[in-house]
Scaffold this motif. Sequence first.
Motif, PDB file in Angstrom:
ATOM      1  N   LEU A   1       0.821  -1.210   0.000  1.00  9.27           N
ATOM      2  CA  LEU A   1       0.000   0.000   0.000  1.00  9.27           C
ATOM      3  C   LEU A   1       0.856   1.262   0.000  1.00  9.27           C
ATOM      4  CD1 LEU A   1      -2.802  -1.006   2.534  1.00  9.27           C
ATOM      5  CD2 LEU A   1      -2.971  -0.848   0.059  1.00  9.27           C
ATOM      6  N   THR A   2       2.013   1.214   0.649  1.00 12.86           N
ATOM      7  CA  THR A   2       2.913   2.377   0.629  1.00 12.86           C
ATOM      8  C   THR A   2       3.328   2.707  -0.787  1.00 12.86           C
ATOM      9  OG1 THR A   2       3.740   1.836   2.843  1.00 12.86           O
ATOM     10  CG2 THR A   2       5.095   3.270   1.480  1.00 12.86           C
ATOM     11  N   ALA A   3       3.668   1.666  -1.561  1.00 12.04           N
ATOM     12  CA  ALA A   3       4.063   1.898  -2.953  1.00 12.04           C
ATOM     13  C   ALA A   3       2.891   2.416  -3.778  1.00 12.04           C
ATOM     14  CB  ALA A   3       4.603   0.603  -3.556  1.00 12.04           C
ATOM     15  N   ILE A   4       1.687   1.851  -3.591  1.00 15.11           N
ATOM     16  CA  ILE A   4       0.526   2.285  -4.381  1.00 15.11           C
ATOM     17  C   ILE A   4       0.165   3.726  -4.058  1.00 15.11           C
ATOM     18  CG2 ILE A   4      -1.922   1.871  -4.798  1.00 15.11           C
ATOM     19  CD1 ILE A   4      -1.422  -1.075  -4.277  1.00 15.11           C
ATOM     20  N   ILE A   5       0.061   4.063  -2.768  1.00 11.44           N
ATOM     21  CA  ILE A   5      -0.318   5.422  -2.375  1.00 11.44           C
ATOM     22  C   ILE A   5       0.754   6.415  -2.808  1.00 11.44           C
ATOM     23  CG2 ILE A   5      -0.742   6.921  -0.391  1.00 11.44           C
ATOM     24  CD1 ILE A   5      -1.978   4.513   1.021  1.00 11.44           C
ATOM     25  N   GLY A   6       2.024   6.045  -2.663  1.00 13.07           N
ATOM     26  CA  GLY A   6       3.098   6.945  -3.070  1.00 13.07           C
ATOM     27  C   GLY A   6       3.084   7.233  -4.555  1.00 13.07           C
ATOM     28  N   HIS A   7       2.911   6.214  -5.381  1.00 13.52           N
ATOM     29  CA  HIS A   7       2.861   6.431  -6.825  1.00 13.52           C
ATOM     30  C   HIS A   7       1.639   7.254  -7.211  1.00 13.52           C
ATOM     31  CE1 HIS A   7       6.329   4.232  -8.268  1.00 13.52           C
ATOM     32  NE2 HIS A   7       6.020   3.199  -7.489  1.00 13.52           N
ATOM     33  N   CYS A   8       0.507   7.055  -6.509  1.00 11.85           N
ATOM     34  CA  CYS A   8      -0.657   7.886  -6.781  1.00 11.85           C
ATOM     35  C   CYS A   8      -0.362   9.355  -6.492  1.00 11.85           C
ATOM     36  CB  CYS A   8      -1.848   7.408  -5.945  1.00 11.85           C
ATOM     37  SG  CYS A   8      -2.574   5.862  -6.499  1.00 11.85           S
ATOM     38  N   ASP A   9       0.318   9.624  -5.366  1.00  6.09           N
ATOM     39  CA  ASP A   9       0.669  11.014  -5.039  1.00  6.09           C
ATOM     40  C   ASP A   9       1.583  11.612  -6.090  1.00  6.09           C
ATOM     41  OD1 ASP A   9      -0.841  11.022  -2.745  1.00  6.09           O
ATOM     42  OD2 ASP A   9       0.799  10.407  -1.434  1.00  6.09           O
ATOM     43  N   LEU A  10       2.560  10.822  -6.560  1.00 10.57           N
ATOM     44  CA  LEU A  10       3.475  11.335  -7.580  1.00 10.57           C
ATOM     45  C   LEU A  10       2.740  11.612  -8.882  1.00 10.57           C
ATOM     46  CD1 LEU A  10       6.565   9.020  -6.904  1.00 10.57           C
ATOM     47  CD2 LEU A  10       6.314  11.430  -6.293  1.00 10.57           C
ATOM     48  N   MET A  11       1.799  10.756  -9.253  1.00  7.06           N
ATOM     49  CA  MET A  11       1.028  10.972 -10.481  1.00  7.06           C
ATOM     50  C   MET A  11       0.110  12.183 -10.346  1.00  7.06           C
ATOM     51  SD  MET A  11       0.100   7.027 -11.435  1.00  7.06           S
ATOM     52  CE  MET A  11      -0.850   7.489 -12.888  1.00  7.06           C
ATOM     53  N   LEU A  12      -0.471  12.383  -9.150  1.00  5.34           N
ATOM     54  CA  LEU A  12      -1.346  13.543  -8.962  1.00  5.34           C
ATOM     55  C   LEU A  12      -0.600  14.856  -9.062  1.00  5.34           C
ATOM     56  CD1 LEU A  12      -3.627  12.258  -6.048  1.00  5.34           C
ATOM     57  CD2 LEU A  12      -4.287  12.655  -8.423  1.00  5.34           C
ATOM     58  N   MET A  13       0.730  14.827  -8.803  1.00  2.00           N
ATOM     59  CA  MET A  13       1.522  16.041  -8.957  1.00  2.00           C
ATOM     60  C   MET A  13       1.613  16.474 -10.417  1.00  2.00           C
ATOM     61  SD  MET A  13       4.671  15.366  -6.293  1.00  2.00           S
ATOM     62  CE  MET A  13       4.368  15.153  -4.541  1.00  2.00           C
ATOM     63  N   ARG A  14       1.433  15.526 -11.347  1.00  4.30           N
ATOM     64  CA  ARG A  14       1.535  15.834 -12.775  1.00  4.30           C
ATOM     65  C   ARG A  14       0.161  16.048 -13.413  1.00  4.30           C
ATOM     66  NH1 ARG A  14       4.866  11.221 -12.494  1.00  4.30           N
ATOM     67  NH2 ARG A  14       3.378  10.067 -13.793  1.00  4.30           N
ATOM     68  N   HIS A  15      -0.905  15.896 -12.629  1.00  9.04           N
ATOM     69  CA  HIS A  15      -2.254  16.076 -13.156  1.00  9.04           C
ATOM     70  C   HIS A  15      -2.996  17.090 -12.290  1.00  9.04           C
ATOM     71  CE1 HIS A  15      -1.058  12.208 -14.835  1.00  9.04           C
ATOM     72  NE2 HIS A  15      -1.990  12.373 -15.776  1.00  9.04           N
TER      73      HIS A  15
END
Length: 809
Positions: free
Chosen positions: A450-464
């Motif tokens: 879950l740490t990896a999933i939530i972290g990647h979601c946060d990184l993607m939201l920075m670009r959208h």
Amino acid sequence: MAARVKRDDEAWTGERPSRFALPLLLLAAMLSAALVIYAAGDRALAAGFAATVLALAALLSWHRRLTSAETAEGDTTPDWTIARAAADASGMAIAVTDRAGRLVCASDRFGEWFPGFPAPPNVTADPALLESLGGAARIAWRDGEGRVEGLTQGALRLDVDVCRTGRAEDYLLWRFSPVRQPSALDDVHRLLTGEAGRQMGEAGVMAVMIGGEGRIRAANGAFLLRAAGRIDANITGRDFATHMRVDDKGRLFLAREEAGGLPLRLLQVPLRRMSQPGGAQGGGQDGPMLLLLIDEPAGSGGGGTMSLSYIETLLSLLPFGLAMADRDGRILFLNGAFSRAAGLKRGEKPVYPGDLVIREDQAAVADAVRRFAVGPQMSGDIAVRMRDQPDEPTALSLAGVRGLGEAAVLLSLKDNSEESKLKRQVAQATKMQAIGQLAGGVAHDFNNILTAIIGHCDLMLMRHTPGDSDYDDIQQIKSNSNRAAGLTRQLLAFSRQQTLRPQVLQLPDIVADVSNLLKRLLGESVKLEVSHGRNLGAVRADPGQLEQVIVNLAVNARDAMPGGGTLNIQTYAVPAAKVRELRQEILPAADYTALRVSDTGLGIPPDILSKIFEPFFTTKELGKGTGLGLSTVYGIVKQSGGYIFAESELGRGASFVIYLPVYQGADIEQAAQPKTPIRRSETWGSGTVLLVEDEDMVRAVAERALSRQGYKVLTANDGEQGLEVLAGDEKIDLLISDVVMPNMDGPSMVARARHSHPGLPVLFMSGYAEEQLRKSIDIANVAFLPKPFSVSQLAEAARDALAMGTGVE
């Protein structure tokens, strides 16, 4: 002479003034004055000289007494050799610990039971017992004494008494006493030698208990009087057969009554319990037995019936379950202990012994009764499963009897209800502990994902930005991941491994905060009533977790009242004196603040009440309950140091009572809290960060997140690689490490790193509970970040860890 020498010595040393010291001193002063007058002829000079002698003698005596008193007061070191010798002489397991918890004295028996002489309370590896022993020690320091019952050590079951002792009451004395297990042999011994044995003698019944070797262990007064001639005769250890004789007609007599004695009827009651009851074994006596002898009236044809009435009266008094059956297998008589052991209701009397067991064992019981009813007398055991406990085999003892009219078979059944209850409790505790360990391990691994999933979601939201085609999908993934994180928190709560953020608070404040939410959850058909007691002590707990406890209990209560009802939430104080009156074995005597959540619903059946805190156990329909609600409540309460009890009666609702200990340091902690909130800077930072993580997906997302915040990030797969990076030329400003890693874990790496980098800030991240990690990690000045975490949470934790290391807020 020795005493006289001692007194003289005390007089000279000044330890105890002699009654002759003062007259001798006055005589010496007078002689000195007379010599001065004779030599100088000056009376004034002689008087001054005598006064000087007396003053010097008084000063010398006072100095010696002061020195002796200081020596006596200064010598306060206990002589532990004497204490140890006294402890060994007592034959008890005794230990003494000081204020620091160090073991300063222990008996040899303590070392036999606890190899290596561990300092109490660290005598067990069971976390629950370890917590109970620690609580007893704290209570003893506070109240003077504490107690823990049911400590298991191998085959031993011990009770522990702790008391404060010593001249300054700065030691704890631990006494470990073995719990005496109930024994049928001891019960029979007390019966024969006590008032019941005297009453049997007055009724004409002689009773003797013999061992498997045929020697007498105990007998009542009637047998002693007729077999040995005196009621106070000591025949323990003698062969029972030497006191009996058999005539040419096979009749049994007492050997002492050679002529004119009446023949005796003999009834044998087996007291043995076979270790592996797998079938009936006969052929002779191979264990302790109770022998009952009754006179057979001469020429009486109905003696068997009369003897049977005597036997029934006797069997009704015995403390273990006995019944009699005829040759056809019908039950003639059973005592109260047999009814309780068989699980019979009041007034219920079965016709056949097979009615007591399950259908599969009925044929075996009927066949055994027929075999013991005919032929030579024999005894044995058979393994059966009782009707009320079909899953637990029980040993049913059978013995053939002759000369008692219709009675042909004696049946014995042990009343093991308490023993079975204890076994179920131990099995339940073991199962809960095993499931808790499994749940904690699963949640830890799941948190990494879950740490990896939530972290990647946060990184993607920075670009959208909101409105992009992928923004809503990414938000949905993150939302579902956070729901999954909530599920892992439930697993960790059940296994008592979640991270709590305890605060000093008042329970009424928590109830008030959650009341509005409860009104919406309960609906219009359920009425909410809240009442608070006075003088409630503050407790230390996580407010968010306590709110979850109240919500879970309220939702369960709502579901138990489908037609509507009343939910009552009550808080009240429970002082230590009230706890002692409750005589609750689980709840230690201390001051508590209680929270009661009760409803007027359907109630909980007794067979379900013992399972409600088990994980994944639910009585709700499929899809309406996960079975983790009450197990989560149980875990949160226990991890907060409290206790929870469920009470219910069918048709009258259910109540859950939570006892949280009153926090003693509430006033000090509230005074130490800052008056104004601390202002935090932005999460943007600078410097070099060493990231040590064995999970590639977690390491990758953490590295990208920290790099985006302005840090230079160096990575390592385990503790050994982390030490190699630290030994390089690059200056490290912050170390972020996982706790559990292969080869070398995080704490071991940090302990070695602090030798070369003593001021290095450290941030631990882990899926396990912070409280447990801090107990096992003996490293100062480290921060902690629980998994799963978001990018912003990681940035804030890194900023705070750096500020803690540099002393900057």
